[in-house]
Design a protein around this motif. Structure first.
Motif, PDB file in Angstrom:
ATOM      1  N   ARG A  25       0.819  -1.218   0.000  1.00 28.85           N
ATOM      2  CA  ARG A  25       0.000   0.000   0.000  1.00 28.85           C
ATOM      3  C   ARG A  25       0.854   1.271   0.000  1.00 28.85           C
ATOM      4  N   ALA A  29       0.798   3.997  -2.926  1.00 30.26           N
ATOM      5  CA  ALA A  29       0.411   5.390  -2.656  1.00 30.26           C
ATOM      6  C   ALA A  29       1.501   6.356  -3.107  1.00 30.26           C
ATOM      7  N   ASP A  46     -13.624   6.168  -7.104  1.00 34.90           N
ATOM      8  CA  ASP A  46     -12.788   6.739  -6.055  1.00 34.90           C
ATOM      9  C   ASP A  46     -11.535   5.868  -5.946  1.00 34.90           C
ATOM     10  N   VAL A  47     -10.370   6.479  -6.113  1.00 32.87           N
ATOM     11  CA  VAL A  47      -9.116   5.716  -6.173  1.00 32.87           C
ATOM     12  C   VAL A  47      -8.897   4.910  -4.894  1.00 32.87           C
ATOM     13  N   ALA A  48      -9.050   5.533  -3.725  1.00 31.03           N
ATOM     14  CA  ALA A  48      -8.769   4.839  -2.462  1.00 31.03           C
ATOM     15  C   ALA A  48      -9.720   3.668  -2.260  1.00 31.03           C
ATOM     16  N   ASP A  49     -10.996   3.886  -2.510  1.00 25.57           N
ATOM     17  CA  ASP A  49     -11.990   2.828  -2.332  1.00 25.57           C
ATOM     18  C   ASP A  49     -11.752   1.693  -3.319  1.00 25.57           C
ATOM     19  N   TRP A  50     -11.555   2.042  -4.585  1.00 29.20           N
ATOM     20  CA  TRP A  50     -11.385   1.019  -5.616  1.00 29.20           C
ATOM     21  C   TRP A  50     -10.126   0.193  -5.370  1.00 29.20           C
ATOM     22  N   THR A  51      -9.003   0.869  -5.080  1.00 33.84           N
ATOM     23  CA  THR A  51      -7.754   0.123  -4.910  1.00 33.84           C
ATOM     24  C   THR A  51      -7.823  -0.774  -3.677  1.00 33.84           C
ATOM     25  N   GLU A  52      -8.468  -0.329  -2.620  1.00 30.71           N
ATOM     26  CA  GLU A  52      -8.600  -1.194  -1.438  1.00 30.71           C
ATOM     27  C   GLU A  52      -9.416  -2.438  -1.780  1.00 30.71           C
TER      28      GLU A  52
END
Length: 107
Positions: A25, A29, A46-52
């Motif tokens: 991660r 990032a 949303d980048v953070a939501d999708w990547t998680e």
């Protein structure tokens, strides 16, 4: 036939794929520009939501089959624990050594 990550020609894209495949991660990032954007199959995400969801919590992994446009466009077998394996296309916009946008979808 796959292309080894260390042989990808665009250094920022190489770092993106390496971080993704290592499930790192912090490294992932670090390769994204502040405010980076993305789309999945043409829909803004949303980048953070999708990547998680699609990478980190589901064991995402990319085996690159081909690259084009100086390494800014990839075709890869992408797999995760949620969706299994699928052939995907990835397109990157890089500025100052950071990914400012990436787009992915089925190839």
């Amino acid at each position: 036939m796959t292309i080894a990550v260390e042989q990808l020609s665009e250094p920022t894209v190489r770092a993106f794929v390496a971080a993704l495949n290592a499930n790192d991660r912090a490294a992932f990032a670090a390769v994204l520009a502040p405010g980076a954007t993305m789309s999945d199959d043409g829909s803004e995400r949303d980048v953070a939501d999708w990547t998680e969801r699609e990478i980190f919590s589901s064991g995402g992994h990319m085996d690159v089959e081909a690259e084009a446009d100086g390494g800014l466009a990839l075709v890869a077998d992408y797999r995760n624990d949620t969706w299994g394996a699928m052939r995907t296309a990835w397109r990157f916009t890089v500025d100052g050594g950071k990914v400012t946008r990436f787009e992915t979808g089925q190839a």
